[in-house]
Design a protein around this motif. Structure first.
Motif, PDB file in Angstrom:
ATOM      1  N   ALA A  76       0.831  -1.208   0.000  1.00 23.97           N
ATOM      2  CA  ALA A  76       0.000   0.000   0.000  1.00 23.97           C
ATOM      3  C   ALA A  76       0.866   1.258   0.000  1.00 23.97           C
ATOM      4  O   ALA A  76       0.609   2.204  -0.759  1.00 23.97           O
ATOM      5  N   THR A  77       1.890   1.283   0.834  1.00 26.40           N
ATOM      6  CA  THR A  77       2.771   2.449   0.843  1.00 26.40           C
ATOM      7  C   THR A  77       3.545   2.569  -0.468  1.00 26.40           C
ATOM      8  O   THR A  77       3.792   3.682  -0.950  1.00 26.40           O
ATOM      9  N   THR A  78       3.900   1.424  -1.051  1.00 24.27           N
ATOM     10  CA  THR A  78       4.578   1.448  -2.341  1.00 24.27           C
ATOM     11  C   THR A  78       3.657   2.001  -3.425  1.00 24.27           C
ATOM     12  O   THR A  78       4.071   2.796  -4.273  1.00 24.27           O
ATOM     13  N   GLY A  79       2.391   1.577  -3.402  1.00 26.20           N
ATOM     14  CA  GLY A  79       1.448   2.041  -4.409  1.00 26.20           C
ATOM     15  C   GLY A  79       1.229   3.535  -4.375  1.00 26.20           C
ATOM     16  O   GLY A  79       1.097   4.186  -5.420  1.00 26.20           O
ATOM     17  N   LEU A  80       1.207   4.120  -3.150  1.00 23.66           N
ATOM     18  CA  LEU A  80       1.029   5.562  -3.053  1.00 23.66           C
ATOM     19  C   LEU A  80       2.181   6.320  -3.687  1.00 23.66           C
ATOM     20  O   LEU A  80       1.991   7.332  -4.358  1.00 23.66           O
ATOM     21  N   ALA A  81       3.404   5.817  -3.470  1.00 26.21           N
ATOM     22  CA  ALA A  81       4.553   6.480  -4.071  1.00 26.21           C
ATOM     23  C   ALA A  81       4.645   6.199  -5.566  1.00 26.21           C
ATOM     24  O   ALA A  81       5.000   7.089  -6.354  1.00 26.21           O
ATOM     25  N   ALA A  82       4.331   4.960  -5.980  1.00 28.17           N
ATOM     26  CA  ALA A  82       4.419   4.619  -7.404  1.00 28.17           C
ATOM     27  C   ALA A  82       3.363   5.355  -8.237  1.00 28.17           C
ATOM     28  O   ALA A  82       3.546   5.565  -9.436  1.00 28.17           O
ATOM     29  N   TRP A  83       2.277   5.752  -7.595  1.00 28.31           N
ATOM     30  CA  TRP A  83       1.227   6.489  -8.320  1.00 28.31           C
ATOM     31  C   TRP A  83       1.783   7.789  -8.876  1.00 28.31           C
ATOM     32  O   TRP A  83       1.356   8.252  -9.939  1.00 28.31           O
ATOM     33  N   ARG A  84       2.763   8.370  -8.162  1.00 29.93           N
ATOM     34  CA  ARG A  84       3.367   9.601  -8.658  1.00 29.93           C
ATOM     35  C   ARG A  84       4.145   9.340  -9.939  1.00 29.93           C
ATOM     36  O   ARG A  84       4.233  10.210 -10.817  1.00 29.93           O
ATOM     37  N   ALA A  85       4.744   8.146 -10.040  1.00 31.50           N
ATOM     38  CA  ALA A  85       5.481   7.828 -11.270  1.00 31.50           C
ATOM     39  C   ALA A  85       4.544   7.760 -12.464  1.00 31.50           C
ATOM     40  O   ALA A  85       4.929   8.114 -13.589  1.00 31.50           O
ATOM     41  N   GLY A  86       3.323   7.286 -12.237  1.00 35.29           N
ATOM     42  CA  GLY A  86       2.374   7.225 -13.341  1.00 35.29           C
ATOM     43  C   GLY A  86       1.931   8.583 -13.837  1.00 35.29           C
ATOM     44  O   GLY A  86       1.400   8.694 -14.949  1.00 35.29           O
ATOM     45  N   ARG A  87       2.131   9.634 -13.039  1.00 29.20           N
ATOM     46  CA  ARG A  87       1.705  10.979 -13.433  1.00 29.20           C
ATOM     47  C   ARG A  87       2.811  11.764 -14.111  1.00 29.20           C
ATOM     48  O   ARG A  87       2.605  12.927 -14.483  1.00 29.20           O
ATOM     49  N   VAL A  88       4.001  11.167 -14.248  1.00 34.72           N
ATOM     50  CA  VAL A  88       5.097  11.875 -14.921  1.00 34.72           C
ATOM     51  C   VAL A  88       4.736  12.043 -16.401  1.00 34.72           C
ATOM     52  O   VAL A  88       4.356  11.075 -17.071  1.00 34.72           O
ATOM     53  N   PRO A  89       4.841  13.266 -16.946  1.00 35.33           N
ATOM     54  CA  PRO A  89       4.464  13.466 -18.359  1.00 35.33           C
ATOM     55  C   PRO A  89       5.461  12.821 -19.306  1.00 35.33           C
ATOM     56  O   PRO A  89       6.643  12.642 -18.970  1.00 35.33           O
ATOM     57  N   PRO A  90       5.020  12.461 -20.522  1.00 36.74           N
ATOM     58  CA  PRO A  90       5.940  11.836 -21.490  1.00 36.74           C
ATOM     59  C   PRO A  90       7.078  12.760 -21.911  1.00 36.74           C
ATOM     60  O   PRO A  90       8.166  12.299 -22.235  1.00 36.74           O
ATOM     61  N   VAL A  91       6.819  14.084 -21.919  1.00 37.33           N
ATOM     62  CA  VAL A  91       7.859  15.057 -22.284  1.00 37.33           C
ATOM     63  C   VAL A  91       8.340  15.721 -21.006  1.00 37.33           C
ATOM     64  O   VAL A  91       7.545  16.350 -20.303  1.00 37.33           O
ATOM     65  N   PRO A  92       9.616  15.552 -20.624  1.00 33.08           N
ATOM     66  CA  PRO A  92      10.096  16.143 -19.375  1.00 33.08           C
ATOM     67  C   PRO A  92       9.947  17.648 -19.384  1.00 33.08           C
ATOM     68  O   PRO A  92      10.256  18.319 -20.371  1.00 33.08           O
ATOM     69  N   LEU A  93       9.443  18.177 -18.271  1.00 29.57           N
ATOM     70  CA  LEU A  93       9.323  19.611 -18.127  1.00 29.57           C
ATOM     71  C   LEU A  93      10.679  20.219 -17.801  1.00 29.57           C
ATOM     72  O   LEU A  93      11.493  19.602 -17.115  1.00 29.57           O
TER      73      LEU A  93
END
Length: 798
Positions: A352-369
Motif C-alpha cells: 500500500a505504501t509502495t502504491g502511493l509512491a508509485a502512483w506519482r510515477a504514473g503521473r510523470v508526463p511523457p515530455v520532461p518539463l
C-alpha cells in the motif's frame, strides 16, 4: 512485460544494497510479529487448555472449619461446586529443598478443578501417605514420583505418587503455597477448608464472591482467589514479551513502509527522464506504476517468506522461553492461519505504501518539463552569506576606539571609515562546505522535513528499546528502588521464639537488617476479593518501602498501598480504607503509594506495631532480610538454613526482571531490525542528495571549490539531516519511553515510577555513532560524484 522485467532487472543491479536491506528488514519485522503472536498464544492457551480440561472453578474460598458451605451450591449463577476439602498449611522438604504447601484432603478425584496428571498416578486408598504434587511445586522441589517428602519438625513422611497440572494459582516461594493433594487421613488436624465454585457466567465472579461472603459471614472467610488472578499469574511475563515484540514489530513495519515510500519517491525524482522515455515508447501510467509496485512487493514477499520459513523450521530450537513459546504455538489450532495472515498483512501494508509512491510515477508526463533555473528552496540566507564571507559580522565591544587586527569593509586591513566607535567588524571564515551543506539539507523544507521524519521514527523506537533495556538493568542493579529492598524472606517454625529467631538472623555478618513482619489475607470493602495486608518493620526500625507518591507511614493507622490495590478499591493517596481480617476490621489511612512487584500490586503495607495495636493476636511469621552490599543471597541463605537446623525456611525474594531475561535478546534483535530500516532511509536520502547535487556541480567547480569541498557539502548535508533526526528522536523518544514503561507498570499493578531512561553518555554515544555513520556512508558516493567527468556532468544536467 519483457520491457518491464528488463527495467526491474536494471534497477535491481543499480540498487542491490538497498534491495538487500529491504528484504532483511522485512524478514526481521515479520519474524518479530510472528514471535509476538507465538508468545501471546503461549501465554494464554496453555492455562486456558488446563482450565477447560480440568473444569476449573472460577472462585476458591478458604474458610474456617466451622463454616457451613452447604448453601453455596444453591446460589444463583453457581453451576457446580468442588469440596469442601479439609486443608492444612505445612512445610515439606526433599533433598534439602523446602517449600510451604497446602495439604488438601481429597477422598476421590474431583470433578470440578480436576487435576490433570502428567506423571505417576492418582491417590491410592491403600497408601495413606501417598500424595500428588502440583507441577510447579514439583519443579521447585525437583521431585518425581517415588520420592519421599519430609515434614520438618515431625517424624511424618509423604510419598509422591504423581504430578498434576492445575488451573489454580501457581506456587511462588515465599508468597503462594504449593498445592498437595492427599487422602483425608493425611490431614488429621486441618486448619480450615476450601470450596470451589464453578459459575455459569464467569463475568459474574465479583457478584458470586459477594453473595458467598454474605452467606458464610466475613469472619469465616480466610482467603478468596479467582480464575482471573490465576490466569494473570499464568500468563505472567510471556504476555509482556508478546506486547513488546508486537509494539516494536508494528512500529518497525510502519517505519519500513515509510522508508519504502521515501525510497520510491526519491528514485522517481532521479529517473524522471527514464520514466518519460518509457511513456514515450508506449508504457501506460498503469504499467509504470506496476513496475515499481511489483518490484517492491517481490522484495517484501521474499523477506516475509524467509521469515515465516525460518520461524517455522528453527523457532522451536531457540533456547529459552521463545523456543518453548514457538513449540507450543505450533501445536495450537490457529497456528497455520497466523503463519499466513501475519506475513500477508505485512506485505500488503508495504504494498500500500509502495502504491502511493508509485502512483506519482504514473503521473510523470511523457515530455520532461524544464527544470526551474533557481532552487526551489531559495537562495542562501543572510546568515549563510555572512558565513561565506560575503558580509562581515559586526561585533560590539565595550571600549570605544579602534581594534587592532580588525578589517574594514573595504577589506584593506584598516578600520573602515563607516565603522562607528565601539564597533568592530570581524571576518569569520566558515568552511563553505558546512554552510552549503546546511543549506542543501534544509533548503527544501517539505522534502527535508519528510526525510527527517522518516529517519526519526526508527531512531525513536531505538531510544524506546534502549529505555526498556535500562529499566530491566535497574531491576537487577538497584532493586531497592523498585520495591525490593530485601533480598531474602525467612519463615520460622511455629515453635521458634521471636527474639531467638531475629537474633539468629542478625548474627550473620552479611545481614544488614532483619525486619519482622506478618502477611494476612484481608477482605476488601464490598467483599468481592481478598488482598494482602502486610505489617513489616516497626516504628523504631521502619521497613524501607520504595515510594512513588506521598510519604512514608509513620503515625498510627497509616499505611502505603500498591497501584493494584488503589485501582481495585478505586481510591487515591490520602483516603481511608476499611478491610476485614477474619472478624476484625482494620481501618487504615493511605499516605503513600509504594512500588509493589508482588501480588499484582494488591498489597497494603503498614508497620507491625500498627497491626498489633488493632489485633494483639498477630505475631511475626516472616522476616525480610536486607543484605550488606556485595553479599551473595544464595550463600547467605545456605548459611542461615544450616544455622537454623531445619527450622528456617529461607527463600530469595523473586525479582520480576528474572522472568524478563529473554527480553534482552528481543531488544537487541529489534534494535538490529530498526537499524536496518534506518539504514534504508539513510541510503535513500544520500542517493537523493547526490543526484540533486549533480546539477550544481558545474557551478561549484566554477567558483573554485575543490572535489574535496564538494564532497564535504553532501557529507555535511547528510550529517545535518541525521543530527536533526537524532535530536528529534531523543526529544520525543525519552518521554514516550517513560510513558509506555510506566503505563505497563501501572497496568500490571506494580505502579508508575519504574521507568529508567538511558544515561546521557549512552545517548550521546549512540547519537554520535548515528551521525558519524551517516557521514561516513555519504562520503563514498559523494566523492565519486564530485570527480565525475565534465561530459557526464553535462549529461546529468541535461
Amino acid at each position: 512485460m519483457r520491457a518491464t522485467l528488463r527495467w526491474a532487472h536494471s534497477d535491481l543491479r543499480t540498487h542491490r544494497g538497498e534491495a538487500l536491506f529491504l528484504v532483511l528488514a522485512t524478514a526481521g519485522i515479520v519474524a518479530s510479529l510472528l514471535l509476538a503472536t507465538a508468545l501471546f498464544g503461549y501465554a494464554t492457551n496453555p492455562w486456558q487448555r488446563v482450565f477447560t480440561q480440568a473444569r476449573g472453578a472460577h472462585v476458591w474460598l478458604h474458610t474456617d472449619r466451622a463454616a457451613d458451605t452447604g448453601e453455596l451450591a444453591a446460589l444463583d449463577g453457581v453451576q457446580s461446586v468442588a469440596g469442601p476439602y479439609p486443608t492444612a498449611a505445612t512445610t515439606v522438604a526433599v533433598r534439602g529443598t523446602r517449600a510451604s504447601v497446602e495439604l488438601r484432603g481429597t477422598a476421590e478425584r474431583p470433578d470440578v478443578g480436576r487435576p490433570l496428571l502428567t506423571a505417576g498416578h492418582w491417590l491410592d486408598a491403600d497408601d495413606p501417605d501417598g500424595v500428588v504434587l502440583e507441577t510447579r511445586l514439583a519443579r521447585a522441589l525437583l521431585a518425581q514420583p517415588g520420592d519421599t517428602l519430609t515434614l520438618p519438625g515431625t517424624p511424618r513422611t509423604l510419598t509422591v505418587l504423581g504430578i498434576a497440572d492445575s488451573p489454580e494459582r501457581r506456587y511462588r516461594p515465599g508468597e503462594q503455597p504449593g498445592l498437595v493433594w492427599a487422602p483425608p487421613a493425611a490431614v488429621p488436624d486441618p486448619g480450615g477448608q476450601v470450596i470451589g465454585l464453578r459459575l455459569a457466567d464467569p463475568g459474574e465472579t465479583d457478584y458470586a464472591v459477594q453473595r458467598a461472603v454474605t452467606v458464610l459471614g466475613a469472619g469465616a472467610i480466610g482467603q478468596v482467589s479467582t480464575w482471573e488472578q490465576a490466569r494473570a499469574e499464568a500468563q505472567g511475563d510471556n504476555r509482556l514479551l508478546g506486547q513488546v515484540l508486537g509494539l516494536f514489530g508494528l512500529g518497525a513495519l510502519l517505519a519500513a513502509g515509510l522508508a519504502v515510500h521515501g525510497a520510491i519517491g526519491t528514485r522517481i525524482r532521479g529517473h524522471l527522464r527514464d520514466i518519460s522515455v518509457l511513456k514515450a515508447i508506449g508504457f501506460t501510467p498503469g504499467q509504470v506504476v506496476r513496475v515499481f509496485l511489483l518490484q517492491h512487493l517481490a522484495y517484501a514477499l521474499l523477506g516475509a517468506v524467509a521469515a515465516a520459513a525460518t520461524v517455522q523450521a528453527l523457532g522451536s530450537r531457540v533456547p529459552g522461553r521463545l523456543g518453548d513459546a514457538v513449540g507450543v504455538w505450533q501445536g495450537l489450532p490457529g497456528h497455520t492461519v497466523a503463519l499466513f495472515v501475519v506475513p500477508a498483512c505485512a506485505v500488503l501494508f508495504i504494498g500500500a505504501t509502495t502504491g502511493l509512491a508509485a502512483w506519482r510515477a504514473g503521473r510523470v508526463p511523457p515530455v520532461p518539463l524544464p527544470r526551474p533555473a533557481g532552487a526551489q528552496g531559495g537562495g542562501l540566507s543572510v546568515a549563510a552569506r555572512r558565513a561565506l564571507g560575503l558580509r562581515m559580522f559586526r561585533v560590539p565591544v565595550g571600549a570605544r576606539g579602534r581594534v587592532r587586527g580588525a578589517r574594514g569593509s573595504d577589506g584593506a586591513g584598516a578600520p573602515g571609515a563607516g565603522v562607528s566607535p565601539g564597533v568592530r567588524e570581524l571576518e569569520v571564515r566558515v568552511p563553505p562546505a558546512l554552510v552549503l551543506g546546511w543549506h542543501r539539507a534544509f533548503a527544501r523544507r517539505p522534502r527535508s522535513l519528510a526525510t527527517v521524519a522518516r529517519l526519526t521514527l526508527p531512531l525513536l523506537l531505538i531510544v524506546v528499546a534502549m529505555s526498556a533495556w535500562t529499566t530491566i538493568d535497574r531491576f537487577h542493579s538497584r532493586p531497592e528502588q523498585i520495591g525490593l529492598p530485601a533480598a531474602l524472606t525467612v519463615r520460622a517454625d511455629t515453635d521458634a521464639g521471636e527474639r531467638g529467631t531475629r537474633a539468629l538472623l542478625e548474627r550473620d555478618p552479611r545481614v544488614a537488617a532483619a525486619y519482622p513482619g506478618v502477611e494476612v489475607a484481608a477482605l476488601v470493602p464490598g467483599q468481592t476479593a481478598t488482598i494482602a495486608l502486610r505489617g513489616l518493620g516497626t516504628r523504631e526500625d521502619p521497613y524501607p518501602y520504595a515510594l512513588a507518591e506521598g510519604r512514608r507511614a509513620h503515625g498510627p493507622d497509616e499505611a502505603v498501598a500498591g497501584q493494584g490495590l488503589l485501582d481495585l478499591l478505586e481510591v487515591e493517596v490520602g483516603d481511608w480504607v476499611r478491610m476485614t481480617v477474619g472478624d476484625r476490621p482494620q481501618i487504615l489511612h493511605i499516605v503513600g503509594r509504594s512500588i509493589e512487584p508482588e501480588n499484582a500490586g494488591r498489597v497494603i503495607s503498614t508497620s507491625l506495631d500498627t497491626l498489633q495495636e488493632n489485633d494483639p493476636r498477630l505475631r511475626p511469621t516472616l522476616y525480610q532480610l536486607r543484605l550488606a552490599a556485595g553479599a551473595d543471597p544464595d550463600e547467605v541463605a545456605g548459611r542461615l538454613a544450616d544455622a537454623g537446623h531445619g527450622r528456617l525456611d529461607v527463600h530469595a525474594v523473586a525479582n520480576p526482571a528474572d522472568g524478563l531475561s529473554p527480553l534482552r535478546a528481543v531488544v537487541l534483535g529489534l534494535i538490529a531490525v530498526l537499524a536496518l530500516v534506518g539504514l534504508i532511509e539513510l541510503l535513500t536520502a544520500i542517493g537523493g542528495t547526490v543526484r540533486e547535487s549533480e546539477r550544481d556541480l558545474l557551478a561549484l567547480k566554477a567558483i573554485g571549490l575543490s572535489p574535496r569541498q564538494i564532497t564535504g557539502i553532501t557529507v555535511t548535508a547528510t550529517g545535518c539531516t541525521a543530527l536533526a533526526a537524532v535530536l528529534l528522536a531523543t526529544a520525543l523518544g525519552l518521554p514516550l519511553a517513560h510513558w509506555l514503561i510506566d503505563a505497563q507498570g501501572a497496568s500490571s499493578g506494580i505502579g508508575a515510577g519504574i521507568a529508567q531512561v538511558p544515561s546521557p553518555a549512552l545517548l550521546v554515544l549512540v547519537g554520535a555513532a548515528a551521525v558519524l555513520g551517516a557521514a561516513a556512508l555519504a562520503a563514498v558516493p559523494s566523492a565519486r560524484a564530485a570527480r565525475r567527468r565534465l561530459a557526464d556532468t553535462l549529461s546529468a544536467v541535461a
